[in-house]
Design a protein around this motif. Structure first.
Motif, short mmCIF file in Angstrom:
data_model
loop_
_atom_site.label_atom_id
_atom_site.label_comp_id
_atom_site.label_asym_id
_atom_site.label_seq_id
_atom_site.Cartn_x
_atom_site.Cartn_y
_atom_site.Cartn_z
N LEU A 71 -1.45 10.48 -7.59
CA LEU A 71 -0.38 9.98 -8.46
C LEU A 71 -0.89 9.91 -9.89
N SER A 118 1.45 16.44 -5.17
CA SER A 118 1.03 15.38 -6.09
C SER A 118 2.28 14.91 -6.83
N GLU A 170 -1.27 9.22 1.74
CA GLU A 170 -1.28 9.03 0.29
C GLU A 170 -1.55 10.35 -0.43
N LYS A 200 1.11 3.39 -5.66
CA LYS A 200 0.68 4.50 -4.81
C LYS A 200 1.87 5.35 -4.40
N ALA A 201 1.59 6.60 -4.08
CA ALA A 201 2.62 7.53 -3.62
C ALA A 201 2.22 8.08 -2.25
N PHE A 202 3.21 8.23 -1.37
CA PHE A 202 2.95 8.70 -0.01
C PHE A 202 3.96 9.77 0.38
N LEU A 246 7.16 5.82 -3.10
CA LEU A 246 6.38 5.16 -4.15
C LEU A 246 6.37 3.66 -3.88
N THR A 247 5.17 3.06 -3.83
CA THR A 247 5.04 1.62 -3.64
C THR A 247 4.48 1.00 -4.91
N SER A 288 -1.09 -2.17 -8.19
CA SER A 288 -1.38 -1.13 -7.21
C SER A 288 -0.14 -0.26 -7.05
N ASP A 341 3.14 -2.69 -6.40
CA ASP A 341 2.76 -4.08 -6.13
C ASP A 341 3.20 -4.95 -7.31
N GLY A 382 1.62 -1.75 -0.39
CA GLY A 382 1.49 -0.77 0.68
C GLY A 382 2.76 -0.58 1.48
#
Length: 289
Positions: free
Chosen positions: A170, A23, A167, A147-149, A133-134, A145, A136, A111
């Motif tokens: 986060l 996480s 994903e 998000k973490a991947f 980390l993305t 938006s 938007d 994304g």
């Protein structure tokens, strides 16, 4: 791998045994910095990518505390990063805070894109199991938006075919002052940033809205319109218990004293700006004479 009925099965293999339980926690300063880098990007650049700095907490959470953009060029089939600039910036940051290490990389946009796998492969050589980390920066529908991947390998037996971005949870927590600034980012055009009083007003309005939501929930539970939730009830009870028990007149005096302190600070800062402006004009006039 091949099964007994001669069927071929594709197998997902995590790049790390702990990838599924990873996480991330990101500080608001990182989001502000990424948005600032996006605004200052070259005209021909569609997105901005860069390095994430931070540390891994004892519980395994990736704590993202800082970031910097890395110049890059990308097309449909290749990506070029300025690796020398990346290493130079890393050395500069670690001179200030040597405890911050590379924990992943970021990109702006909605994304994951086609070139993300190539960039992720580079950061995989810099650090084990990096976080992507993305952000938007378009703030679609007034929401950001974020998000973490992490990368998960798709393999056929012992042969690695491709990588998939999975994903991970986060955590983005802000104090109220940071929340006001983050809400400002959602507006594409603003006349000016809010001052202290406007920020306080926005915070009070948000607090009143939250109190109304809690009051409505408690009223619905008491009237039997919705089933009770013990976890929410305990959270409300702990919140109410944390509020100091003071009389309404004492509370009003406390708020008024704080407001007067804020007004005094605004007045002193205004006087300081006026004095600096007068000193600058006098200095300019003296040089002309």
């Amino acid at each position: 791998m091949a099964s007994s009925n001669n069927q071929t099965v594709l197998q997902f293999v995590s790049s790390s045994s702990t990838a599924a339980s990873l996480s991330a926690k990101v500080h608001p300063l990182v989001i502000f910095n990424i948005c600032d880098c996006y605004v200052r990007r070259p005209d021909q650049a569609e997105r901005v990518v860069g390095t994430l700095l931070g540390s891994v907490l004892p519980d395994g959470t990736v704590d993202i505390r800082n970031s910097y953009a890395v110049p890059h060029n990308e097309s449909s089939d290749q990506v070029a990063l300025d690796i020398e600039y990346h290493h130079s910036m890393l050395q500069s940051h670690q001179k200030v805070n040597p405890k911050e290490v590379i924990v992943g990389w970021f990109s702006t946009g909605f994304g994951v894109t086609g070139g993300s796998a190539l960039i992720h492969e580079f950061y995989s050589r810099e650090v084990q199991n990096p976080v992507h980390l993305t952000v938007d920066t378009g703030f679609r529908n007034g929401e950001a938006s974020i998000k973490a991947f992490v990368s998960v390998s798709l393999s056929l037996g012992d042969l690695q075919l491709a990588a998939q971005f999975q994903e991970i949870p986060l955590d983005l927590r802000m104090i109220e002052a940071e929340r006001v600034g983050f809400d400002i980012l959602k507006t594409t055009m603003v006349d000016k940033l809010p001052n202290d009083l406007e920020g306080m007003e926005a915070s009070m309005q948000r607090l009143l809205a939250l109190i109304d939501d809690v009051y409505k929930y408690v009223d619905d539970v008491v009237e039997g319109r919705i089933p009770p939730d013990n976890s929410i009830g305990r959270f409300i009870s702990d919140t109410v218990a944390s509020i100091p028990k003071i009389s309404p007149p004492a509370f009003d005096k406390l708020v008024n004293d704080s407001l007067q302190d804020q007004l005094l600070l605004l007045y002193l800062s205004s006087i300081t700006r006026t004095q600096l402006s007068l000193a600058e004009k006098l200095n300019t006039a003296a040089q002309i004479l």
